[in-house]
Design a protein around this motif. Structure first.
Motif, short mmCIF file in Angstrom:
data_model
loop_
_atom_site.label_atom_id
_atom_site.label_comp_id
_atom_site.label_asym_id
_atom_site.label_seq_id
_atom_site.Cartn_x
_atom_site.Cartn_y
_atom_site.Cartn_z
N VAL A 92 0.79 -1.37 -0.05
CA VAL A 92 -0.12 0.07 0.02
C VAL A 92 0.78 1.26 0.25
CG1 VAL A 92 -1.65 1.08 1.32
CG2 VAL A 92 -1.80 -1.08 1.30
N ASP A 139 -7.01 5.60 2.30
CA ASP A 139 -7.98 5.38 1.05
C ASP A 139 -7.39 4.06 0.25
OD1 ASP A 139 -5.58 6.98 0.75
OD2 ASP A 139 -6.55 8.15 -1.14
N GLN A 140 -5.92 4.35 0.21
CA GLN A 140 -5.27 3.26 -0.61
C GLN A 140 -5.30 1.95 0.28
OE1 GLN A 140 -3.44 3.66 -3.54
NE2 GLN A 140 -4.23 5.49 -3.48
N ASP A 146 -7.92 1.08 1.90
CA ASP A 146 -9.55 0.51 1.69
C ASP A 146 -9.51 -0.17 0.26
OD1 ASP A 146 -12.09 0.50 2.44
OD2 ASP A 146 -12.71 2.22 1.09
N ARG A 147 -8.76 0.48 -0.74
CA ARG A 147 -9.07 -0.01 -2.21
C ARG A 147 -8.50 -1.57 -1.93
NH1 ARG A 147 -5.39 -0.52 -5.76
NH2 ARG A 147 -3.58 0.70 -4.54
N VAL A 148 -7.12 -1.56 -1.49
CA VAL A 148 -6.34 -2.75 -1.64
C VAL A 148 -7.36 -4.02 -0.98
CG1 VAL A 148 -4.44 -3.91 -0.69
CG2 VAL A 148 -4.23 -1.89 -1.98
N CYS A 149 -7.81 -3.42 0.12
CA CYS A 149 -8.77 -4.54 0.93
C CYS A 149 -9.93 -4.97 0.03
CB CYS A 149 -9.25 -4.05 2.14
SG CYS A 149 -7.83 -3.74 3.44
N ALA A 150 -10.66 -4.04 -0.64
CA ALA A 150 -11.75 -4.27 -1.36
C ALA A 150 -11.10 -5.15 -2.39
CB ALA A 150 -12.41 -3.01 -1.96
N GLU A 151 -10.05 -5.07 -3.03
CA GLU A 151 -9.54 -5.95 -4.13
C GLU A 151 -9.07 -7.26 -3.90
OE1 GLU A 151 -6.56 -5.26 -8.07
OE2 GLU A 151 -6.93 -3.77 -6.75
N HIS A 152 -8.35 -7.07 -2.86
CA HIS A 152 -7.58 -8.51 -2.39
C HIS A 152 -8.13 -9.41 -1.26
CE1 HIS A 152 -4.46 -7.78 -5.40
NE2 HIS A 152 -4.53 -6.38 -5.06
N VAL A 201 -10.73 1.65 8.57
CA VAL A 201 -10.75 0.66 7.72
C VAL A 201 -10.51 -0.66 7.73
CG1 VAL A 201 -9.48 0.17 5.45
CG2 VAL A 201 -9.57 2.50 6.18
N HIS A 216 -13.33 -4.03 7.05
CA HIS A 216 -12.92 -5.03 6.23
C HIS A 216 -12.85 -6.30 7.25
CE1 HIS A 216 -12.71 -3.21 2.47
NE2 HIS A 216 -12.28 -2.04 2.77
#
Length: 467
Positions: free
Chosen positions: A216, A226-227, A229-235, A265, A269
């Motif tokens: 991240v 925010d980064q 959050d994005r990585v958690c949603a994707e991976h 965050v 998740h």
């Protein structure tokens, strides 16, 4: 072993070299590259295979590979293996001999006041007079005795607050504690999310347990929510690993608000956090740890290796509940069994007498002096923390990290390139300098002037790659 004929030469070198085995292996590997026995892009055998053939242990081979990576000769990628680096065969910028000044190891400086050697001699003598030798030299209780855990809980109170003793463990070093926690929460193939520029120890653990690391991006306060959050949603990671205070290597320290945002965050998740905190107690007024802000979500590790001495082989672990304590205790037993009795007795004595705090204060004072020397010699623009043990040196445009480190080694200076810390993407034009490993402030200042000289040296363009 006919597939790797050069290993026979390495084994022969070990048998006749007076140097440390890991350095002998590193030098032999470098020689194999120069001779052409290993070519650019060649994949090296697994470290365990090398260790078995050479008749040494895996730790020694891992240390040798770390040394060769620092020389800029190999690259390692989790899941793919270790390869000879493109350009490694060009010796113009390489030097394979041992460094004159080692600024790679992130050690606390050995204090002269109080004199550590005299303290250890006196306290060991007292321990041997007061305690049964058979007990000191026998196997210990995994996770520490009740008294040792109580002392550990008291040591980390300034950062995580009051904790129940059944949530505290004593581990033989932070690395074994981190490995135990990670193995308790994951299965092969799971994802761990961490900073894109991260402590190499988490890479070692991920490789050992066949886990996937996803990096991240960070800013001056560390990992960006925010980064994350994005990585958690994707991976969909199983764990978050982080160093919120004086990050290794970037020195970033999360503000209180950044810590709360990261926890939000993680909560969203359902993410468990492994908080590695080697440096908070080097500060007079450390921020509360993530473990203090979210008791149930964070497994916390605080090593004495950076605040007192790595020779104590002691880390304190705070876990969310008694059940997790039992599970991590079982993992530590499988990985490292127990702490060493004599070292545990010495650590406990220092905690009880207040000697630990006296040593800590001396180390704090010395590190602050060394940071001020580094700022004066190297100037502004680098990532530094006035209480920290290292700096994240910014390089000029004409230096790549690996080439800078290789050239510095020719000048007798051992540094760590950014490739060692890079989880994904391009390594930044930086290198880490450890300030604590120099024997004294005068030696450090001389070494830093050497680093400055290398920084100011403009590498002449070569012509070998012109077509």
């Amino acid at each position: 072993m006919s597939a790797y004929p050069y290993l026979a030469h390495w084994k022969e070198e070990i048998s006749r070299s007076p140097n440390a085995i890991y350095l002998t292996i590193a030098d032999a590997l470098a020689l194999s590259i120069r001779k052409g026995d290993l070519r650019e892009g060649d994949r090296l055998p697994p470290q365990r295979t090398i260790a078995e053939y050479l008749g040494t242990n895996l730790t020694t081979v891992t240390r040798a590979f770390t040394e060769v990576r620092r020389r800029g000769l190999i690259d390692a990628t989790v899941g793919r293996g270790t390869f000879v680096r493109v350009g490694a065969g060009e010796s113009h910028w390489r030097h394979t001999g041992p460094a004159v000044v080692d600024l790679t190891m992130n050690l606390p400086p050995i204090p002269q006041d109080p004199p550590l050697q005299r303290i250890i001699q006196s306290d060991i003598t007292a321990i041997l007079k007061q305690q049964d030798l058979n007990s000191l030299m026998s196997y210990r209780v995994t996770g520490g005795t009740l008294e040792e855990r109580q002392l550990g809980a008291k040591w980390i109170v300034p950062v995580i607050g009051q904790r129940r003793t059944d949530e505290i463990l004593v581990s033989p070093g932070a690395q074994s504690a981190l490995a135990a926690i990670v193995s308790t929460h994951t299965q092969p193939g799971d994802v761990i999310v961490t900073d894109r520029i991260a402590y190499p120890g988490i890479r070692t653990i991920a490789a050992q347990f066949d886990l996937i690391l996803v990096g991240v991006d960070s800013d001056m306060e560390g990992m960006m929510p925010d980064q994350l959050d994005r990585v958690c949603a994707e991976h969909h990671p199983r764990l978050l690993y982080c160093i919120p205070t004086i990050h290794n290597p970037t020195t970033a320290t999360m503000s209180l608000q950044r810590r709360k945002d990261i926890l939000k965050v993680a909560q969203r998740h359902h993410l468990h956090i492994v908080e590695d905190d080697p440096y908070s107690l080097l500060m007079d007024n450390p921020l509360p740890a993530l473990a203090a802000l979210d008791h149930s979500r964070v497994s916390y590790v605080a090593t004495l290796a950076k605040t007192l001495s790595p020779g104590l082989r002691t880390a304190y672990v705070a876990l969310p509940n008694a059940d997790m304590t039992r599970r991590v205790t079982a993992a530590i037993r499988a990985i490292a069994l127990t702490n060493a009795g004599l070292l545990s007795a010495l650590t406990a004595r220092w905690m009880q007498t207040g000697q630990a705090h006296a040593i800590l204060h001396a180390i704090q004072k010395e590190l602050r002096l060394r940071q001020s020397i580094a700022r004066r010699v190297l100037g502004e623009g680098h990532c530094m923390n006035p209480d920290g043990p290292h700096i994240w040196l910014k390089l000029p445009d004409w230096w790549g990290s690996a080439d800078f480190v290789a050239y510095a080694r020719r000048r007798g200076l051992a540094l760590v390139p950014s490739t060692v810390f890079t989880i994904s993407g391009e390594p930044p034009q930086r290198t880490r300098i450890a300030l604590g490993s120099a024997p004294d402030a005068a030696s450090l200042e001389e070494s830093l002037h050497g680093v400055l000289s290398v920084l100011q040296h403009k590498r002449s363009p070569g012509f070998a790659d012109i077509v």
